[in-house]
Design a protein around this motif. Structure first.
Motif, PDB file in Angstrom:
ATOM      1  N   GLN A  17       1.545   1.668   2.325  1.00  9.60           N
ATOM      2  CA  GLN A  17       2.304   1.542   1.091  1.00  9.60           C
ATOM      3  C   GLN A  17       3.736   1.081   1.357  1.00  9.60           C
ATOM      4  O   GLN A  17       4.319   0.334   0.566  1.00  9.60           O
ATOM      5  CB  GLN A  17       2.286   2.863   0.325  1.00  9.60           C
ATOM      6  CG  GLN A  17       0.886   3.298  -0.111  1.00  9.60           C
ATOM      7  CD  GLN A  17       0.121   2.191  -0.824  1.00  9.60           C
ATOM      8  OE1 GLN A  17       0.655   1.548  -1.734  1.00  9.60           O
ATOM      9  NE2 GLN A  17      -1.121   1.952  -0.417  1.00  9.60           N
ATOM     10  N   ASP A  63       5.472  -2.202  -0.187  1.00  8.54           N
ATOM     11  CA  ASP A  63       6.790  -2.229  -0.826  1.00  8.54           C
ATOM     12  C   ASP A  63       7.644  -3.377  -0.298  1.00  8.54           C
ATOM     13  O   ASP A  63       8.462  -3.946  -1.028  1.00  8.54           O
ATOM     14  CB  ASP A  63       7.520  -0.904  -0.592  1.00  8.54           C
ATOM     15  CG  ASP A  63       6.889   0.251  -1.351  1.00  8.54           C
ATOM     16  OD1 ASP A  63       6.105  -0.022  -2.288  1.00  8.54           O
ATOM     17  OD2 ASP A  63       7.151   1.416  -1.000  1.00  8.54           O
ATOM     18  N   SER A 114      -5.852   1.945  -3.012  1.00  5.10           N
ATOM     19  CA  SER A 114      -4.613   2.626  -3.343  1.00  5.10           C
ATOM     20  C   SER A 114      -3.699   1.728  -4.149  1.00  5.10           C
ATOM     21  O   SER A 114      -3.809   0.515  -4.137  1.00  5.10           O
ATOM     22  CB  SER A 114      -3.882   3.048  -2.063  1.00  5.10           C
ATOM     23  OG  SER A 114      -4.710   3.854  -1.273  1.00  5.10           O
ATOM     24  N   SER A 154       0.263   0.445  -5.027  1.00  9.15           N
ATOM     25  CA  SER A 154       1.500   0.240  -4.291  1.00  9.15           C
ATOM     26  C   SER A 154       2.676   0.862  -5.000  1.00  9.15           C
ATOM     27  O   SER A 154       3.806   0.500  -4.780  1.00  9.15           O
ATOM     28  CB  SER A 154       1.761  -1.256  -4.107  1.00  9.15           C
ATOM     29  OG  SER A 154       1.891  -1.888  -5.361  1.00  9.15           O
ATOM     30  N   HIS A 200       5.792   6.673  -3.805  1.00  4.81           N
ATOM     31  CA  HIS A 200       5.156   7.730  -3.043  1.00  4.81           C
ATOM     32  C   HIS A 200       6.197   8.397  -2.177  1.00  4.81           C
ATOM     33  O   HIS A 200       7.273   7.906  -1.989  1.00  4.81           O
ATOM     34  CB  HIS A 200       4.026   7.186  -2.178  1.00  4.81           C
ATOM     35  CG  HIS A 200       4.517   6.359  -1.039  1.00  4.81           C
ATOM     36  ND1 HIS A 200       4.971   5.072  -1.209  1.00  4.81           N
ATOM     37  CD2 HIS A 200       4.692   6.644   0.272  1.00  4.81           C
ATOM     38  CE1 HIS A 200       5.368   4.593  -0.035  1.00  4.81           C
ATOM     39  NE2 HIS A 200       5.215   5.535   0.870  1.00  4.81           N
ATOM     40  N   GLY A 212      -2.755  -2.760  -3.259  1.00  2.55           N
ATOM     41  CA  GLY A 212      -2.242  -2.704  -4.618  1.00  2.55           C
ATOM     42  C   GLY A 212      -2.257  -4.086  -5.231  1.00  2.55           C
ATOM     43  O   GLY A 212      -2.995  -4.977  -4.808  1.00  2.55           O
TER      44      GLY A 212
END
Length: 339
Positions: A121, A125, A307, A309, A312, A337
């Motif tokens: 993740q 990002d 999952s 993005s 988190h 994502g």
């Protein structure tokens, strides 16, 4: 002489297919997102770092996959095209599907400990701004740099399989514990130590930040972060900011009021210990101990899913990866994502 020649031809026929298969292509741009120069530069870079890391770092793009599952498509492409180095098929594959504007990173072997769920993740990002702007080379180049960073310092300390099996590792990547989360007590905080052992967090006097903490509830595994109560906030005195004169005036007025009210309290005697305020029989104290606080930071569910993005938080330790078995029988982690 003829026998020797025939034997040489036979050996050549046996060796040739393996030689052809050994020549891997690391950039498969079926969606045509890169220029020829960009594709060549990226191919050179991925080939170089794949050799350096001893793990295949791959980029795959498709315009659409006719409704197929993104996770299965990425895993199968990696497996059935001969990617993955060593006995555990070490490597990662970044897949872009343009029809749904989906990105997904499939991990295998040592790539599972390098690209944990949280790190995937984090990578998203960093890549998504490039992808959203149409700078696909920039996104792929950043992915390559992160692969070098993550593989040089793998931090994953557990894998959670679809069936609930939890596998933990020590710092060297050796398997230490194998247990099904359904066999663990619910609503109990556990810690995965640096040695890969699973212990109850309540047994730790000072929970190290390097450990990964989790709880099990309703068949789900939740990563949590233990937190000790912080220091009391510093007291501020706003009246000092309004000037000494007004402060003194207010203080004198307060003293006069308190003195007047105090003379009314003839039947009240001061108590000097907290126990003197305790009314017998009003409370039954059975246990006293210091505990630390915690808060949920991420969830790793038993069912497989792509999952998001979105935002988190990571726990204090290395964290881990939710893994599954692909159609080829290999173990994969991953996440992704949209952009």
């Amino acid at each position: 002489m003829k026998k020797i020649l025939a034997l040489a031809v036979l050996l050549l026929l046996i060796i040739t297919p393996f030689s052809i298969r050994a020549e891997k292509v690391y950039v498969i741009d079926n969606a045509g997102l890169l220029s020829s120069q960009e594709a060549a530069d990226l191919e050179e870079k991925l080939e170089r770092i794949s050799e350096e890391l001893q793990a295949d770092i791959v980029v795959l793009t498709e315009n659409d996959i006719d409704g197929q599952d993104v996770v299965a498509y990425a895993d199968d492409f990696f497996d059935y095209n001969g990617y993955g180095q060593g006995e555990h098929y070490d490597g990662v594959l970044l897949f872009l599907e343009m029809e749904t504007r989906t990105w997904y990173i499939s991990t295998s072997g040592s790539g599972i400990r390098a690209f944990t769920d949280d790190r995937i993740q984090d990578a998203g990002d960093e890549m998504v701004p490039y992808l959203s702007d149409g700078d696909y080379y920039g996104a792929f180049d950043r992915y390559a740099d992160l692969a070098v960073e993550y593989f040089r310092e793998p931090i994953g300390d557990y894998m959670l399989y679809d069936n609930g099996d939890l596998v933990t590792f020590d710092d060297d990547g050796n398997i230490v514990t194998q247990v099904n989360i359904r066999d663990l007590d619910e609503n109990v905080m556990y810690a995965i130590t640096d040695e890969g052992k699973i212990v109850e967090a309540s047994s730790l006097e000072d929970p190290p930040e390097s450990y990964t903490y989790f709880m099990v509830e309703d068949g789900y595994m939740y990563e949590v972060r233990p937190e000790k109560p912080g220091p009391e906030p510093e007291r501020s005195f706003p009246f000092l900011e309004t000037g000494v004169s007004s402060g003194v005036t207010g203080l004198l007025a307060s003293l006069v009021y308190v003195s007047r009210e105090r003379r009314k309290l003839r039947s009240v005697n001061a108590k000097y210990q907290a126990s003197e305020y305790y009314r017998k029989g009003s409370m039954d104290l059975t246990e006293s101990r210091d505990i630390f606080l915690y808060r949920n930071v991420s969830r790793t569910r038993i069912q497989r899913s792509t999952s998001s993005s979105g935002g988190h938080s990571s726990g204090g330790g290395g964290g881990g990866s939710h893994v599954h078995i692909s159609s080829s029988g290999h173990t994969h982690g991953g996440g992704g994502g949209h952009f």
